[in-house]
Design a protein around this motif. Sequence first.
Motif, mmCIF file in Angstrom:
data_model
loop_
_atom_site.group_PDB
_atom_site.id
_atom_site.type_symbol
_atom_site.label_atom_id
_atom_site.label_comp_id
_atom_site.label_asym_id
_atom_site.label_seq_id
_atom_site.Cartn_x
_atom_site.Cartn_y
_atom_site.Cartn_z
ATOM 1 N N ARG A 27 -0.352 -11.597 0.571
ATOM 2 C CA ARG A 27 -0.458 -10.215 -0.376
ATOM 3 C C ARG A 27 -1.697 -9.570 -0.073
ATOM 4 O O ARG A 27 -1.520 -8.224 0.021
ATOM 5 C CB ARG A 27 -0.310 -10.828 -1.932
ATOM 6 N N SER A 31 -1.637 -5.612 1.474
ATOM 7 C CA SER A 31 -2.109 -4.670 0.709
ATOM 8 C C SER A 31 -3.169 -3.799 1.162
ATOM 9 O O SER A 31 -3.292 -2.484 1.404
ATOM 10 C CB SER A 31 -2.552 -5.306 -0.542
ATOM 11 N N ARG A 32 -4.116 -4.695 1.949
ATOM 12 C CA ARG A 32 -5.336 -4.077 2.497
ATOM 13 C C ARG A 32 -4.718 -3.302 3.590
ATOM 14 O O ARG A 32 -5.405 -2.102 4.018
ATOM 15 C CB ARG A 32 -6.154 -5.134 3.039
ATOM 16 N N ILE A 35 -2.952 0.086 2.544
ATOM 17 C CA ILE A 35 -3.928 1.094 2.252
ATOM 18 C C ILE A 35 -4.571 1.606 3.212
ATOM 19 O O ILE A 35 -4.861 2.667 3.430
ATOM 20 C CB ILE A 35 -4.923 0.260 1.139
ATOM 21 N N THR A 40 -0.751 4.117 -0.451
ATOM 22 C CA THR A 40 -1.854 3.797 -1.416
ATOM 23 C C THR A 40 -1.102 3.931 -2.637
ATOM 24 O O THR A 40 -1.976 3.511 -3.783
ATOM 25 C CB THR A 40 -2.930 4.556 -1.594
ATOM 26 N N PRO A 42 0.064 2.630 -6.128
ATOM 27 C CA PRO A 42 -0.233 1.347 -6.659
ATOM 28 C C PRO A 42 1.093 0.818 -7.307
ATOM 29 O O PRO A 42 1.312 -0.446 -7.062
ATOM 30 C CB PRO A 42 -1.081 1.632 -7.980
ATOM 31 N N LEU A 45 2.819 -0.647 -4.046
ATOM 32 C CA LEU A 45 1.837 -1.522 -3.417
ATOM 33 C C LEU A 45 2.450 -2.861 -4.330
ATOM 34 O O LEU A 45 2.414 -3.792 -3.683
ATOM 35 C CB LEU A 45 0.559 -1.404 -3.514
ATOM 36 N N GLY A 46 2.708 -2.786 -5.547
ATOM 37 C CA GLY A 46 2.838 -3.995 -6.439
ATOM 38 C C GLY A 46 4.247 -4.380 -6.135
ATOM 39 O O GLY A 46 4.362 -5.734 -6.041
ATOM 40 N N VAL A 48 5.780 -4.223 -2.978
ATOM 41 C CA VAL A 48 5.480 -4.754 -1.794
ATOM 42 C C VAL A 48 4.821 -5.961 -1.881
ATOM 43 O O VAL A 48 5.282 -6.951 -1.189
ATOM 44 C CB VAL A 48 4.500 -3.969 -0.940
ATOM 45 N N SER A 49 3.517 -6.313 -2.763
ATOM 46 C CA SER A 49 3.104 -7.545 -3.042
ATOM 47 C C SER A 49 4.224 -8.783 -3.403
ATOM 48 O O SER A 49 4.283 -9.618 -2.899
ATOM 49 C CB SER A 49 1.894 -7.489 -4.172
#
Length: 136
Positions: A27, A31-32, A35, A40, A42, A45-46, A48-49
């Motif tokens: 995760r 995410s890193r 980004i 980016t 959020p 990205l959540g 995707v996590s």
Amino acid sequence: MGPGYGVGERTATVALPTGPAAPGAARAEVSRLLITWGLTDPDWLGQVSVVVSELISNCVRHGGGCRGLTVEARGGDVTLTASDGSATLPRQRPHGGPDGGRGLWIIDEFADAWGARPTPGGKQVWVRLRAHPDQL
């Protein structure tokens, strides 16, 4: 930018620890990476996590650990591909159960598509996600 331009084509392989630390490490690293590629949003990205967590957790639980994770961005798609050492292809259980079985339902909820293919010594499970529309 218009559709099809986005982040262009990028590919990265993510090194992961074995065992129960793998989902959290995946995760953070995915995410890193996204980004740095300019993806980016959020909320996206959540999502995707959550997908990464389920994908790698399935490798650990059912495949003997994750042998590799590749992240590809191409136009408006992001594809995650995880490899493990089990030849057993994943299948969705009807409703999940007390011992799990909800991971593929969660992946299916957020992904455009997913699938699995046998490889020598195991399999790969891939998940394709659309980038957040504001990022294209």
